[in-house]
Scaffold this active site. Structure first.
Site, PDB file in Angstrom:
ATOM      1  N   ASP A  10       0.661  -1.430   0.137  1.00  0.00           N
ATOM      2  CA  ASP A  10       0.096   0.021   0.013  1.00  0.00           C
ATOM      3  C   ASP A  10       0.818   1.142  -0.049  1.00  0.00           C
ATOM      4  OD1 ASP A  10      -2.257   1.774   0.315  1.00  0.00           O
ATOM      5  OD2 ASP A  10      -1.611   1.992   2.512  1.00  0.00           O
ATOM      6  N   ASP A  12      -0.303   5.084   0.951  1.00  0.00           N
ATOM      7  CA  ASP A  12      -0.360   6.015   2.079  1.00  0.00           C
ATOM      8  C   ASP A  12      -0.278   5.262   3.593  1.00  0.00           C
ATOM      9  OD1 ASP A  12      -0.866   8.264   0.253  1.00  0.00           O
ATOM     10  OD2 ASP A  12      -2.753   7.115  -0.150  1.00  0.00           O
ATOM     11  N   TRP A  26      -9.346  16.333   3.808  1.00  0.00           N
ATOM     12  CA  TRP A  26     -10.603  15.918   4.070  1.00  0.00           C
ATOM     13  C   TRP A  26     -11.332  16.744   5.288  1.00  0.00           C
ATOM     14  CZ3 TRP A  26     -13.320  14.338   0.163  1.00  0.00           C
ATOM     15  CH2 TRP A  26     -13.137  13.042  -0.534  1.00  0.00           C
ATOM     16  N   GLY A  47      -7.850   3.663   2.655  1.00  0.00           N
ATOM     17  CA  GLY A  47      -7.891   2.782   1.651  1.00  0.00           C
ATOM     18  C   GLY A  47      -9.343   2.947   0.551  1.00  0.00           C
ATOM     19  N   SER A  49     -11.689   5.024  -1.790  1.00  0.00           N
ATOM     20  CA  SER A  49     -11.640   5.845  -3.214  1.00  0.00           C
ATOM     21  C   SER A  49     -12.158   7.160  -2.708  1.00  0.00           C
ATOM     22  CB  SER A  49     -12.233   5.303  -4.205  1.00  0.00           C
ATOM     23  OG  SER A  49     -13.622   5.550  -4.103  1.00  0.00           O
ATOM     24  N   ARG A  50     -11.630   8.254  -3.584  1.00  0.00           N
ATOM     25  CA  ARG A  50     -11.939   9.717  -3.409  1.00  0.00           C
ATOM     26  C   ARG A  50     -13.589   9.968  -3.119  1.00  0.00           C
ATOM     27  NH1 ARG A  50      -9.275  13.581  -7.643  1.00  0.00           N
ATOM     28  NH2 ARG A  50      -7.624  11.889  -7.025  1.00  0.00           N
ATOM     29  N   SER A 117      -2.269   0.743  -4.602  1.00  0.00           N
ATOM     30  CA  SER A 117      -2.799   2.141  -3.914  1.00  0.00           C
ATOM     31  C   SER A 117      -4.085   2.409  -4.765  1.00  0.00           C
ATOM     32  CB  SER A 117      -2.171   3.263  -3.561  1.00  0.00           C
ATOM     33  OG  SER A 117      -2.599   4.445  -3.354  1.00  0.00           O
ATOM     34  N   SER A 119      -5.209   5.201  -4.788  1.00  0.00           N
ATOM     35  CA  SER A 119      -5.123   6.764  -4.932  1.00  0.00           C
ATOM     36  C   SER A 119      -4.362   7.168  -6.330  1.00  0.00           C
ATOM     37  CB  SER A 119      -3.835   7.201  -3.970  1.00  0.00           C
ATOM     38  OG  SER A 119      -3.701   8.586  -4.133  1.00  0.00           O
ATOM     39  N   ASN A 121      -3.177   9.770  -7.140  1.00  0.00           N
ATOM     40  CA  ASN A 121      -2.126  10.622  -6.915  1.00  0.00           C
ATOM     41  C   ASN A 121      -1.083   9.799  -6.845  1.00  0.00           C
ATOM     42  OD1 ASN A 121      -2.981  13.565  -6.862  1.00  0.00           O
ATOM     43  ND2 ASN A 121      -4.345  12.629  -5.095  1.00  0.00           N
TER      44      ASN A 121
END
Ligand code: G6P
Ligand code: MG
Length: 219
Positions: A10, A12, A26, A47, A49-50, A117, A119, A121
């Site tokens: 992972d 982050d 957030w 973990g 999603s956005r 990940s 993410s 990003n």
């Protein structure tokens, strides 16, 4: 016969402390729409999603029906802008303790390394840490349809490396991530406290070693 062939990380909270920046971003976004979140609630976002994270935050504030899809996309973009701003000074000095020597040891042992990940990003974060070349494969978050705890991203990472999931060990700092690793049929190492269902749990990344990963694989 099972044989250890790959380690899947992972990002982050495992490679760098960007999990904290997700939380701060957030928190700022939520405050703009009069929703308060704390670190305990943030654990449920790790973990995830956005857009799924935004839905959880809106539900927490009882505002799940207050925004159109277009407005929600704007809110998610705003959170991401906060997050990217927090990452602007990210450098190799921000790699968590023990991670670089661990990646080097895994490669020296001829094992493969992937990133799992969700993410979007992630490639930018790895580049800022100067770690892109340490990975053999990055699972593409943009192509994932289910965030953790679904095993999808870990299965995609294993497939990208060309290894059977049973021949891989996953490393995670979030409960949703540990659940995803186990559902993928891999051994799971947790980093942090309070994670359940791991095959091994360490308090921080400095405790991760190749010998430990090899031992966990044999469990
Ligand atoms: C990781 C983090 C989450 C984050 C997600 C999406 O899973 O643990 O906190 O929401 O990635 O990240 P992104 O950078 O695409 O918004
Ligand atoms: Mg994480």
């Amino acid at each position: 016969m099972r044989q250890l062939e790959a380690v899947i990380f992972d990002l982050d909270g495992v490679i760098t402390d960007s999990a904290h920046f997700h939380y701060l971003a957030w928190k700022k976004l939520a405050a703009d729409i009069d929703i308060e979140i704390d670190e305990a609630f943030n654990e449920t976002l790790k973990g995830i999603s956005r857009m799924d994270s935004l839905d959880l935050i809106l539900a927490k504030g009882g505002r799940e029906n207050d925004f159109t899809l277009e407005q929600k996309e704007e809110l998610a973009a705003k959170k991401n802008a906060h997050y990217v701003e927090l990452l602007k000074d990210l450098s190799p000095a921000d790699i968590l303790p023990g991670i670089k020597p661990l990646l080097d040891a895994i490669r020296a042992a001829n094992l493969k390394i992937a990133l799992a990940s969700v993410s979007k990003n992630a490639p930018m974060v790895l580049a800022a840490l100067d770690l892109t070349d340490s990975f053999d494969y990055l699972a593409d978050a943009a192509k994932i349809t289910h965030s953790k705890p679904d095993p999808e991203i870990f299965l995609v990472a294993a497939a990208g490396l060309g290894v059977e999931p049973a021949n891989a060990v996953g490393i995670e700092d979030a409960q949703a991530g540990v659940d995803a690793i186990k559902s993928a049929g891999m051994k799971a190492i947790g980093v942090g406290t309070g994670l359940v269902g791991t095959d091994e749990l360490v308090s921080d990344t400095s405790k991760l070693t190749l010998a430990m990963i090899q031992k966990v694989f044999q469990i």
